[in-house]
Write a protein that holds these residues in place. Structure first.
Motif: not given
Length: 316
Positions: A130-131, A133-135, A137, A164
């Motif tokens: 999921g990393a 997909d974390d805008r 972050a 991301y």
């Protein structure tokens, strides 16, 4: 029925509904070698290596776009700016690699080559679910670097849609930094939102969807070419000699000696003595030997020439 037809109608892929077509070329099914898993080992390797030629062709086609990006980046780096690399998965690991290698190759300060990978350092060796997909972050990670107008952010994503990377790009643009986007798919958000979009159009992978293959190879070529061109323009190379290398081990010490000998025509003893006097700095040793001056004077002339050996030697 072809392999592509079968995959698009296979009910086991999406029970209860047909598979949706993905417009991204990297996600398409390669039209050739539907029986890849049946090939003899030698033929299999021929197919896999041969398909990599598409990466070279894509990078060559992107050379004008890379040149425009480098031209925009150069004045920022001359003012002391940094290169920031951002990616996820394979793209992120390639970013880490390019940033890391600038120091031993060109003595580029490590604090001026900052790699950011979705999921942090753990993601270099392991997948972090999921990393990518974390805008948010991506935005936070870039803001943490205190990015500014003289910095250059290079966002890399085969899909061109990785949240991301897009978040990182947004934060960089808000800070006034130059943004460069590398994508293997045309007309993607990454190419549209970056000031300098670079398309590496590698098309479908021979193992469908595995963008660590020619898409990744094209990214490696593009990153190598982009950063190396910048280093050449910044005076890290004399002729085609890597005169700003950092001799951090026995192999590189031998390489430094050979470079000084080649650039000056000096014998081994004189080249070794010049390197010793120059504290191992190849460029200083070359200028000192060629001009018959001390290491201190060679350093002064290089400083006056902004690190360009050719200019310090009066050859510019």
């Amino acid at each position: 029925m072809t392999h592509a037809d079968a995959s698009s109608t296979d009910p086991s892929a999406h029970p209860g509904r047909p598979a949706a077509a993905d417009p991204r070329r990297t996600e398409g099914v390669h039209p050739d070698h539907a029986d890849l898993d049946r090939l003899p080992l030698g033929e299999l390797l021929d197919v896999l290596t041969g398909d990599q030629l598409g990466a070279v062709q894509a990078a060559q086609a992107a050379a004008p776009a890379l040149a425009r990006a480098a031209a925009a980046a150069l004045p920022r780096l001359q003012r002391g700016g940094r290169l920031l690399y951002v990616g996820a998965g394979t793209s992120g690991r390639l970013c880490v690699l390019d940033a890391t290698e600038l120091t031993p190759t060109f003595s580029w300060p490590p604090e001026r080559a900052v790699p950011l990978i979705a999921g942090g350092e753990r993601a270099i060796r392991s997948a972090v679910e999921g990393a990518e997909d974390d805008r948010a972050a991506g935005e936070r990670d870039v803001q943490t670097t205190r990015i500014g107008p003289d910095d250059v952010l290079i966002g890399v994503a085969a899909s061109g849609t990785t949240p991301y990377v897009l978040g990182a790009l947004r934060a960089a643009r808000q800070a006034g930094a130059l943004t460069v986007g590398l994508s293997n798919n045309p007309d993607t958000p990454l190419l549209r939102e970056a000031e300098c979009g670079v398309l590496l159009d590698t098309g479908p992978e021979i193992i469908s969807g595995s963008t660590r293959l020619k898409a990744g190879t094209a990214q490696k070529i593009a990153l190598n070419s982009f950063s190396s061109a910048l280093m050449v323009q910044l005076g890290k190379v004399y002729g085609n000699l890597m005169v700003d290398l950092r001799a951090s081990n026995e192999k590189l010490e031998g390489r430094a000696l050979r470079l000084v000998m080649h650039a000056t025509g000096a014998g081994e003893a004189d080249a070794r003595a010049a390197l010793l006097g120059a504290s191992g700095q190849v460029k200083v040793a070359v200028v000192a030997l060629r001009l018959g001056v001390s290491a201190a004077e060679a350093t002064r002339r290089l400083d006056a020439a902004h690190g360009h050996a050719r200019a310090a030697l009066g050859e510019a």
